[in-house]
Design a protein around this motif. Structure first.
Motif, mmCIF file in Angstrom:
data_model
loop_
_atom_site.group_PDB
_atom_site.id
_atom_site.type_symbol
_atom_site.label_atom_id
_atom_site.label_comp_id
_atom_site.label_asym_id
_atom_site.label_seq_id
_atom_site.Cartn_x
_atom_site.Cartn_y
_atom_site.Cartn_z
ATOM 1 N N GLY A 24 -5.413 17.305 13.179
ATOM 2 C CA GLY A 24 -4.106 17.928 13.284
ATOM 3 C C GLY A 24 -3.012 16.890 13.093
ATOM 4 O O GLY A 24 -3.144 15.743 13.552
ATOM 5 N N TYR A 36 -3.938 19.457 9.276
ATOM 6 C CA TYR A 36 -3.129 20.643 9.546
ATOM 7 C C TYR A 36 -1.853 20.154 10.241
ATOM 8 O O TYR A 36 -1.881 19.786 11.419
ATOM 9 C CB TYR A 36 -3.910 21.628 10.408
ATOM 10 C CG TYR A 36 -5.146 22.139 9.691
ATOM 11 C CD1 TYR A 36 -5.073 23.229 8.832
ATOM 12 C CD2 TYR A 36 -6.382 21.492 9.840
ATOM 13 C CE1 TYR A 36 -6.197 23.675 8.138
ATOM 14 C CE2 TYR A 36 -7.504 21.936 9.159
ATOM 15 C CZ TYR A 36 -7.405 23.020 8.313
ATOM 16 O OH TYR A 36 -8.521 23.466 7.618
ATOM 17 N N GLN A 69 0.847 21.033 11.769
ATOM 18 C CA GLN A 69 1.408 21.455 13.049
ATOM 19 C C GLN A 69 0.394 21.480 14.187
ATOM 20 O O GLN A 69 0.757 21.759 15.330
ATOM 21 C CB GLN A 69 2.039 22.844 12.897
ATOM 22 C CG GLN A 69 3.136 22.915 11.842
ATOM 23 C CD GLN A 69 4.207 21.861 12.046
ATOM 24 O OE1 GLN A 69 4.684 21.646 13.155
ATOM 25 N NE2 GLN A 69 4.574 21.184 10.965
ATOM 26 N N ALA A 70 -0.862 21.190 13.881
ATOM 27 C CA ALA A 70 -1.925 21.328 14.888
ATOM 28 C C ALA A 70 -2.034 20.082 15.761
ATOM 29 O O ALA A 70 -1.750 18.967 15.328
ATOM 30 C CB ALA A 70 -3.255 21.619 14.209
ATOM 31 N N PHE A 98 -7.409 21.416 18.547
ATOM 32 C CA PHE A 98 -6.877 22.721 18.127
ATOM 33 C C PHE A 98 -7.944 23.751 17.813
ATOM 34 O O PHE A 98 -7.656 24.935 17.710
ATOM 35 C CB PHE A 98 -5.947 22.555 16.922
ATOM 36 C CG PHE A 98 -6.622 22.219 15.617
ATOM 37 C CD1 PHE A 98 -7.126 23.220 14.803
ATOM 38 C CD2 PHE A 98 -6.739 20.904 15.202
ATOM 39 C CE1 PHE A 98 -7.737 22.924 13.596
ATOM 40 C CE2 PHE A 98 -7.352 20.587 13.997
ATOM 41 C CZ PHE A 98 -7.854 21.608 13.193
ATOM 42 N N SER A 153 -3.499 23.827 23.369
ATOM 43 C CA SER A 153 -3.568 23.139 22.080
ATOM 44 C C SER A 153 -4.245 23.970 20.986
ATOM 45 O O SER A 153 -4.214 23.585 19.809
ATOM 46 C CB SER A 153 -4.320 21.809 22.226
ATOM 47 O OG SER A 153 -5.622 22.014 22.763
ATOM 48 N N TYR A 154 -4.831 25.102 21.334
ATOM 49 C CA TYR A 154 -5.532 25.931 20.359
ATOM 50 C C TYR A 154 -4.560 26.467 19.316
ATOM 51 O O TYR A 154 -3.469 26.929 19.636
ATOM 52 C CB TYR A 154 -6.223 27.087 21.074
ATOM 53 C CG TYR A 154 -6.925 28.073 20.155
ATOM 54 C CD1 TYR A 154 -7.922 27.653 19.286
ATOM 55 C CD2 TYR A 154 -6.586 29.423 20.170
ATOM 56 C CE1 TYR A 154 -8.572 28.553 18.457
ATOM 57 C CE2 TYR A 154 -7.232 30.334 19.349
ATOM 58 C CZ TYR A 154 -8.217 29.885 18.488
ATOM 59 O OH TYR A 154 -8.863 30.781 17.664
ATOM 60 N N ASP A 155 -4.961 26.380 18.054
ATOM 61 C CA ASP A 155 -4.146 26.877 16.950
ATOM 62 C C ASP A 155 -4.997 27.873 16.164
ATOM 63 O O ASP A 155 -5.918 27.481 15.453
ATOM 64 C CB ASP A 155 -3.709 25.714 16.061
ATOM 65 C CG ASP A 155 -2.727 26.121 14.966
ATOM 66 O OD1 ASP A 155 -2.971 27.140 14.294
ATOM 67 O OD2 ASP A 155 -1.721 25.405 14.778
#
Length: 242
Positions: A173, A203, A205-206, A210, A218-220
């Motif tokens: 991330g 990624y 924004q992660a 994530f 923090s999960y995306d």
């Protein structure tokens, strides 16, 4: 299950048919948690023997720590007892367990955070077809006892991965507190310099962790969904046959 003279492992296999390959699932700092077990089941559902060894077993059996300060503190304590020889032996034991479940000859390692580091380390010592390292820290600049006196991705370590003909997929991330953008760029240059087949995906924004839906802070969901597609794509390219 507990392996003779070895670690406890969580093992999952397809409900029908023989597994096409073995995937060692490298746990996070928190041990073989419910989420790690869900990862194994998810991989088994698409045809793999997924084996998650308890790398902490020599110090504490079946550690399953909370995602809090206390769990993190205990995780780092247990991490301090890991050795390269132990990680190698436990990875070999997990691969053997996959074969015992009828898996084909291809060998992969998919690790998360600490597990991502363990996968890269294992690839310097064992012939693995594919390693997926999801936000695996300390591989280039060190920072934990296991990465001293030298981290896995020295020139020598990267050359060993290339010698094993291993393909490495790295996932991170852009907001990861453990792996800076500079380190990620230098990691790619090191792999390129050594001739390691690799793909690095970030990624923007992660955050760190994530992929884990059990860590809502923090999960995306979107990054996780795409990362899973990339992981399964990488595993689909594993060699077949004897």
């Amino acid at each position: 299950m507990r392996l003779p003279e070895g670690p406890d492992v969580y093992a999952a296999a397809p409900s029908e048919g023989a597994p096409v390959a073995t995937v060692v699932v490298g746990m996070e700092l928190f041990g073989v948690t419910a989420w790690v077990r869900k990862v194994c089941e998810r991989l088994a559902a698409v045809g793999y023997a997924a084996i998650a060894p308890d790398f902490y077993w020599r110090e504490a059996r079946r550690a399953d720590l909370g995602y809090d300060d206390q769990g993190r503190k205990e995780g780092f304590r247990l991490l301090g007892h890991l050795t390269r020889e132990g990680v190698t032996a436990d990875t070999e034991a997990a691969l053997t367990a996959g074969v015992a479940l009828g898996a084909g000859p291809a060998r992969a390692f998919a690790g998360f955070s600490l597990g991502g580091h363990l996968g890269v380390l294992a690839a310097t010592r064992l012939p693995l077809d594919t390693v997926i390292s999801c936000y695996g820290g300390w591989t280039l600049d060190g920072g934990i006892p296991l990465a001293e006196p030298e981290p896995p991705l020295t020139l020598t370590g990267a050359a060993a991965i290339a010698e094993h003909n291993t393909t490495l997929l790295g996932i991170v991330g852009g907001q990861d507190f453990l792996i800076s953008a500079d380190e990620w760029q230098r990691l790619g240059l090191r792999l390129q310099q050594a001739g390691v087949r690799h793909e690095l995906i970030d990624y923007p924004q992660a955050e760190h962790g994530f992929l884990c839906e059990d860590r809502p802070e923090s999960y995306d969901v979107n990054a996780s969904a795409d990362a899973w597609k990339q992981m399964l794509k990488a595993l689909s390219k594993l060699p077949h046959g004897s």
